[in-house]
Write a protein that holds these residues in place. Structure first.
Motif, PDB file in Angstrom:
ATOM      1  N   PRO A 226      53.040  34.640  47.986  1.00  0.00           N
ATOM      2  CA  PRO A 226      52.135  34.674  49.142  1.00  0.00           C
ATOM      3  C   PRO A 226      51.938  36.073  49.716  1.00  0.00           C
ATOM      4  N   VAL A 227      52.976  36.918  49.658  1.00  0.00           N
ATOM      5  CA  VAL A 227      52.834  38.277  50.169  1.00  0.00           C
ATOM      6  C   VAL A 227      51.826  39.058  49.324  1.00  0.00           C
ATOM      7  N   SER A 228      51.919  38.925  48.012  1.00  0.00           N
ATOM      8  CA  SER A 228      50.964  39.587  47.130  1.00  0.00           C
ATOM      9  C   SER A 228      49.542  39.086  47.375  1.00  0.00           C
ATOM     10  N   MET A 229      49.385  37.769  47.489  1.00  0.00           N
ATOM     11  CA  MET A 229      48.056  37.213  47.705  1.00  0.00           C
ATOM     12  C   MET A 229      47.483  37.614  49.059  1.00  0.00           C
ATOM     13  N   ALA A 230      48.352  37.876  50.019  1.00  0.00           N
ATOM     14  CA  ALA A 230      47.897  38.271  51.350  1.00  0.00           C
ATOM     15  C   ALA A 230      47.507  39.741  51.425  1.00  0.00           C
ATOM     16  N   LEU A 231      48.217  40.611  50.699  1.00  0.00           N
ATOM     17  CA  LEU A 231      48.077  42.046  50.927  1.00  0.00           C
ATOM     18  C   LEU A 231      47.587  42.862  49.736  1.00  0.00           C
ATOM     19  N   ASP A 232      47.799  42.407  48.525  1.00  0.00           N
ATOM     20  CA  ASP A 232      47.532  43.255  47.370  1.00  0.00           C
ATOM     21  C   ASP A 232      46.043  43.382  47.046  1.00  0.00           C
ATOM     22  N   GLU A 233      45.690  44.535  46.514  1.00  0.00           N
ATOM     23  CA  GLU A 233      44.307  44.791  46.107  1.00  0.00           C
ATOM     24  C   GLU A 233      43.878  43.876  44.967  1.00  0.00           C
ATOM     25  N   ASP A 234      44.828  43.410  44.181  1.00  0.00           N
ATOM     26  CA  ASP A 234      44.498  42.538  43.055  1.00  0.00           C
ATOM     27  C   ASP A 234      43.769  41.275  43.499  1.00  0.00           C
ATOM     28  N   PHE A 235      43.927  40.883  44.762  1.00  0.00           N
ATOM     29  CA  PHE A 235      43.318  39.641  45.236  1.00  0.00           C
ATOM     30  C   PHE A 235      42.077  39.870  46.096  1.00  0.00           C
ATOM     31  N   VAL A 236      41.597  41.092  46.151  1.00  0.00           N
ATOM     32  CA  VAL A 236      40.352  41.356  46.869  1.00  0.00           C
ATOM     33  C   VAL A 236      39.213  40.606  46.192  1.00  0.00           C
ATOM     34  N   GLY A 237      38.494  39.794  46.941  1.00  0.00           N
ATOM     35  CA  GLY A 237      37.353  39.064  46.403  1.00  0.00           C
ATOM     36  C   GLY A 237      37.693  37.851  45.574  1.00  0.00           C
TER      37      GLY A 237
END
Length: 287
Positions: A226-237
């Protein structure tokens, strides 16, 4: 740019470790929970480990829809925008319980109240560039079946049937939001954090809990997703997805059913006396 993240149920387990990791990365974290004492302890824990952390508490009782309205009003008055909303809080009572509004507890707390809370916070999410909404679901959604006759109580009460329905509802709601908010640049995704060794299993009978525990992962490890999905650039868009620790995860046929998602959404909006978001052009939901 620093992000403002709101996480429900952020006072323990997966929610607490997610809040701590996001605060450590510089996000301003708002923790919503029902128990003020436990919430204050969570804030103190995070600040003790990360003195520069920006984290604060607000009261949120998902078992009472009137209190959900009150919490959302306070947030709209106090903050200007919200970058990430994580619908994390949940319950798994082994004996049937009911919310203040008369709904079966798992349906009410795990599904219905988060739908309401999300809609009430849309004005804040719309103020943020590229806002994200995350729904903590579960692989148990494969056991779920949407059955409106059980929303006010089920006889007999089958705990995993109720849990599966609520988690299936989370994914279907995420799918609808992804389609209907796409033009506004707000993304919506669901996730399965894995079998997490948290207090959510406290109602499970001792022998079964002993059997399950060796298969569980720590909340600290589970929080990476969830932290990655909230903050990481990989999940932009990225929107309309369902993820686990390995990446995109497989959904049940029901969780990919667009007609079921739309029907549940319309029925839920009627229960909550809310105006549904305008429907988008039909789109295929990824598997």
């Amino acid at each position: 740019m620093k992000k403002t993240v709101l996480i429900t149920g952020g006072n323990s387990g997966l929610g607490l470790h997610s809040a701590e990791q996001m605060a450590a990365r510089g996000a301003e974290v708002l923790i919503g929970c029902r128990d003020r004492t436990r919430g204050q302890a969570a804030v103190a824990h995070i600040k003790n480990h990360h003195p520069q952390a920006r984290v604060r508490l607000f009261a949120l009782d998902l078992s009472d829809l009137a209190q959900v309205h009150s919490a959302a009003r306070r947030l709209r008055d106090e903050i200007g925008e919200l970058d990430v909303l994580i619908n994390n809080a949940g319950t798994v009572p082994t004996r049937q319980q009911f919310t203040a509004d008369g709904y079966e507890m798992q349906f009410g707390v795990n599904y219905l109240a988060p739908v309401l809370f999300t809609h009430l916070l849309l004005p804040l999410l719309r103020q943020a560039p590229s806002a994200r909404i995350l729904h903590v679901a579960s692989v148990a959604h494969w056991l779920g079946r949407i059955n409106s006759r059980t929303w006010r109580g089920r006889f007999p009460y089958l705990v995993m049937d109720a849990y599966g329905q609520s988690k299936l509802g989370n994914i279907l709601f995420s799918n609808v939001l992804a389609q209907r908010l796409a033009r506004e640049g707000i993304t919506s995704n669901a996730l399965h954090p894995g079998g997490v060794d948290t207090g959510i299993f406290r109602h499970v009978p001792g022998p079964l809990r002993t059997l399950i525990r060796p298969t569980l992962i720590t909340p600290e490890k589970a929080a990476f997703l969830p932290v990655s999905m909230a903050l990481d650039e990989d999940f932009v868009g990225v929107t309309g997805g369902y993820f686990d620790a390995r990446g995109r995860a497989r959904r049940s046929p029901s969780a990919r059913n667009g007609e079921l998602a739309a029907r549940l959404y319309e029925e839920t909006m009627a229960l909550l006396e809310l105006t549904p978001l305008a429907a988008a052009q039909p789109a295929r939901v990824p598997g």
